[in-house]
Design a protein around this motif. Structure first.
Motif, mmCIF file in Angstrom:
data_model
loop_
_atom_site.group_PDB
_atom_site.id
_atom_site.type_symbol
_atom_site.label_atom_id
_atom_site.label_comp_id
_atom_site.label_asym_id
_atom_site.label_seq_id
_atom_site.Cartn_x
_atom_site.Cartn_y
_atom_site.Cartn_z
ATOM 1 N N LYS A 259 -18.764 -25.818 -33.659
ATOM 2 C CA LYS A 259 -19.032 -26.928 -34.590
ATOM 3 C C LYS A 259 -19.103 -28.259 -33.829
ATOM 4 C CE LYS A 259 -16.642 -25.030 -38.593
ATOM 5 N NZ LYS A 259 -15.534 -25.365 -39.483
ATOM 6 N N CYS A 260 -18.204 -28.423 -32.848
ATOM 7 C CA CYS A 260 -18.231 -29.667 -32.050
ATOM 8 C C CYS A 260 -19.582 -29.787 -31.351
ATOM 9 C CB CYS A 260 -17.120 -29.681 -31.008
ATOM 10 S SG CYS A 260 -15.494 -29.961 -31.705
ATOM 11 N N ASP A 261 -20.096 -28.652 -30.849
ATOM 12 C CA ASP A 261 -21.389 -28.705 -30.143
ATOM 13 C C ASP A 261 -22.512 -29.123 -31.084
ATOM 14 O OD1 ASP A 261 -20.288 -28.051 -27.733
ATOM 15 O OD2 ASP A 261 -20.716 -25.898 -27.878
ATOM 16 N N VAL A 262 -22.505 -28.603 -32.318
ATOM 17 C CA VAL A 262 -23.543 -28.974 -33.289
ATOM 18 C C VAL A 262 -23.428 -30.474 -33.586
ATOM 19 C CG1 VAL A 262 -24.383 -28.664 -35.661
ATOM 20 C CG2 VAL A 262 -23.598 -26.677 -34.350
ATOM 21 N N LEU A 263 -22.201 -30.922 -33.812
ATOM 22 C CA LEU A 263 -21.994 -32.336 -34.139
ATOM 23 C C LEU A 263 -22.422 -33.230 -32.966
ATOM 24 C CD1 LEU A 263 -21.014 -34.598 -35.966
ATOM 25 C CD2 LEU A 263 -18.692 -34.172 -35.205
ATOM 26 N N ARG A 264 -22.040 -32.809 -31.758
ATOM 27 C CA ARG A 264 -22.407 -33.580 -30.561
ATOM 28 C C ARG A 264 -23.922 -33.767 -30.484
ATOM 29 N NH1 ARG A 264 -17.489 -32.195 -27.604
ATOM 30 N NH2 ARG A 264 -17.883 -29.972 -27.705
ATOM 31 N N ALA A 265 -24.668 -32.669 -30.717
ATOM 32 C CA ALA A 265 -26.130 -32.728 -30.587
ATOM 33 C C ALA A 265 -26.707 -33.658 -31.658
ATOM 34 C CB ALA A 265 -26.714 -31.331 -30.708
ATOM 35 N N ALA A 266 -26.197 -33.544 -32.892
ATOM 36 C CA ALA A 266 -26.725 -34.385 -33.983
ATOM 37 C C ALA A 266 -26.393 -35.858 -33.734
ATOM 38 C CB ALA A 266 -26.143 -33.923 -35.315
ATOM 39 N N ASP A 267 -25.152 -36.106 -33.313
ATOM 40 C CA ASP A 267 -24.699 -37.482 -33.086
ATOM 41 C C ASP A 267 -25.480 -38.133 -31.941
ATOM 42 O OD1 ASP A 267 -22.371 -39.299 -33.959
ATOM 43 O OD2 ASP A 267 -22.286 -39.397 -31.778
ATOM 44 N N ASP A 268 -25.718 -37.332 -30.913
ATOM 45 C CA ASP A 268 -26.469 -37.826 -29.762
ATOM 46 C C ASP A 268 -27.870 -38.261 -30.207
ATOM 47 O OD1 ASP A 268 -26.626 -38.216 -26.970
ATOM 48 O OD2 ASP A 268 -27.950 -36.477 -26.831
ATOM 49 N N GLU A 269 -28.499 -37.439 -31.052
ATOM 50 C CA GLU A 269 -29.843 -37.771 -31.527
ATOM 51 C C GLU A 269 -29.810 -39.021 -32.420
ATOM 52 O OE1 GLU A 269 -32.621 -36.477 -30.510
ATOM 53 O OE2 GLU A 269 -33.791 -37.784 -31.817
ATOM 54 N N PHE A 270 -28.808 -39.087 -33.288
ATOM 55 C CA PHE A 270 -28.677 -40.243 -34.195
ATOM 56 C C PHE A 270 -28.583 -41.545 -33.378
ATOM 57 C CE2 PHE A 270 -25.681 -42.369 -37.543
ATOM 58 C CZ PHE A 270 -26.746 -43.083 -38.073
ATOM 59 N N LEU A 271 -27.671 -41.542 -32.397
ATOM 60 C CA LEU A 271 -27.468 -42.764 -31.616
ATOM 61 C C LEU A 271 -28.697 -43.090 -30.759
ATOM 62 C CD1 LEU A 271 -23.692 -42.601 -30.591
ATOM 63 C CD2 LEU A 271 -24.744 -43.505 -32.649
#
Ligand code: XMP
Length: 516
Positions: free
Chosen positions: A411-423
């Motif tokens: 789950k952390c990996d999914v969140l990391r990828a989404a957050d990275d794209e958002f920022l």
């Protein structure tokens, strides 16, 4: 250094007074309103401001200043409650208004006074009061009035005492900065000695003298404050004396820990201790769903890992450095009156290591007189990269409170990828610096979607973006719908595990910025 002392009686605007005057280049200190004005407190003080207050001066238990404030000979500016205090203390009368007055109210100057140099006629002031001066005290004259005849500014005939009913520190008040400038620079004759260059020189000298040749250990979180504190230490002590410790919890964002290492090395650090505790944190969080339980587990484990790492360093009788800010001191009640501020205790891990070093008198906090934007300015001066200096705040428990429910590596990996794209999207669109804090939250919800002709069952990500000045209150950032739609599409296109994106449109209060 020339200082304006602000005696705080619990006003919501006290910090603003301090910030505005510092912006003029004059150092300010906030102290509780009832502080005894002895020689120590008055050292360097060239003028005193009495703040506003939620109290009425005639109420039982209303805070009042040491009477020396009127006899010490220093110029005094009473703002709102401060002006009413002066009135009451000199025999005038303050009473409740039939209706409280808030917002922009016209004020007319009826006499001249150095406090209003450069201003004439009528201007829009900013009022926020339920009481007003009914009878002006003997010895005072009225310099400005509102349309309804309420004294808006009073000045003593022979003592250097000034009072304003309105709030010059609020940006909506016309000529507010000029009034504060007239007070600090012309009436108090303060030198403009509050510059970052001056601050750095002074702090360096203090650190060198206190530390001598002892090692210094600084706990690095990766945020602006600890990084700037590190940069300061590295420019005033021999590099071998400065030890930087960073705990990698596995709850950081994409490449964040590596970037922190790069930043520290680029600042010349040679003794960087990166503690890899990712597995420990993830195993401790396995099966845990409840937000407070997660916060406690993370906080407790952080302390244990920190203690173990500190022991293994064997630094002997060292100093512990922290990136504590002026606002942190104030929030923990050390700076101002007990009635004024709410403590956000859950935000700060009360580390026994810090407590122990404090008790030993071996703690150094070189940023503890600075506000966040001043720390950013200092960071720039010390050569910290702009990207680091402008970083949005990131909570201590990291992704642990942004993966809702049970935290797993997947789950952390999914969140990391989404957050990275958002920022990344925010930076590309020049929005990052306009937003106070932005991040993704992984909801414990999966939903049905379609990709090509195939049914998907992906995670739901919530976007959070807020406008704020200090995180205590926050408004939802108002995106253009086009940006929002494109950001959503970029996330679902690039992060296959995410099937749906929603935007959090809740302000704080009633919501908080983080979801857990
Ligand atoms: P809330 O969620 O309380 O957050 O509205 C306000 C600000 O504080 C940050 N935050 C934390 N920072 N440790 C921290 O260092 C924490 O436990 C913590 N919890 C929230 C949050 O990101 C926001 O900037």
């Amino acid at each position: 250094m020339d200082t304006i002392l602000i005696l705080d009686f619990g006003s919501q605007y006290t910090q603003l007074i301090a910030r505005r005057i510092r912006d003029l280049g004059v150092y300010t200190e906030i102290k509780p309103g009832e502080t005894r004005l002895d020689e120590d407190v008055l050292r360097g003080v060239r003028g005193i401001v009495l703040s506003g207050s939620p109290f009425s001066v005639y109420e039982t238990g209303a805070p009042s200043p040491d009477p020396a404030v009127y006899s010490c000979g220093l110029p005094v500016l009473g703002i709102c409650y401060g002006a009413q205090l002066m009135t009451q203390d000199f025999g005038g009368k303050v009473q409740a208004l039939p209706e409280e007055e808030y917002g922009r109210i016209p004020v007319r100057l009826v006499e001249t006074d150095p406090l209003f140099n450069g201003i004439s006629g009528e201007f829009q002031s900013w009022m926020s009061h339920g009481d007003s001066i009914e009878t002006v005290a003997r010895g005072f004259r009225v310099v400005a009035l509102t349309d309804s005849g309420i004294p808006a500014a009073i000045v003593h005939e022979s003592l250097p005492l000034h009072g304003v009913q309105f709030h010059p520190e609020v940006t909506h008040c016309d000529h507010g900065t000029l009034i504060l400038e007239n007070f600090a620079l012309n009436i108090c004759v303060c030198e403009k000695s509050w510059t970052m260059t001056h601050y750095v020189e002074r702090e360096r000298a203090i650190i060198r003298e206190r530390v001598g040749s002892a090692p210094v250990l600084l706990l690095i979180s990766g945020g602006v404050d600890s990084t700037v504190a590190g940069a300061l230490l590295l420019t005033c002590l021999p590099k071998e004396q400065v030890h930087l410790m960073y705990i990698d919890t596995g709850l950081m964002r994409t490449s964040e820990s590596d970037e922190v290492m790069c930043t520290l090395h680029s600042l010349g650090a040679t003794h960087v201790h990166r503690v890899d505790a990712q597995d420990e944190f993830l195993s401790a969080l396995a099966g845990v769903n409840e937000p407070e339980e997660k916060r406690h587990i993370i906080g407790d484990l952080f302390i244990r890992v920190q203690e173990k790492a500190e022991n293994s360093l064997g630094l002997g009788d060292y100093f512990l450095a922290q990136g504590t800010l002026y606002t942190d001191l104030i929030e923990s009640g050390k700076g101002v009156g007990k009635k004024a501020h709410v403590i956000k205790s859950h935000h700060n891990v009360r580390s026994p290591l810090v407590e122990r070093k404090r008790a030993e008198g071996r703690i150094i906090e070189p940023l503890d007189r600075l506000y966040k934007d001043e720390v950013r300015e200092l960071g720039r001066e010390l050569g910290v990269a702009e990207k680091v200096v402008r970083r949005h705040p990131f909570p201590g428990p990291g992704l642990g409170v942004r993966v809702l429910g049970e935290v797993t590596k997947e789950k952390c990996d999914v969140l990391r990828a989404a957050d990275d794209e958002f920022l990344r999207q925010l930076r590309t669109r020049d929005l990052y610096d306009r937003i106070w804090q932005a991040f993704c939250v992984l909801l414990p919800v999966r939903s049905v979607g379609v990709a090509g002709d195939v049914r998907t069952y992906g995670w739901t990500v919530a976007l959070r973006a807020v406008a704020s000045s200090d995180g205590m209150t926050a408004d939802v950032y108002e995106f253009d719908m086009k940006d929002l739609l494109e950001i959503s599409a970029a996330i679902t296109n690039r992060v296959k595990a995410v099937g749906r994106v929603v935007y959090d449109v809740s302000s704080k209060p009633p919501a908080t910025i983080e979801w857990e």
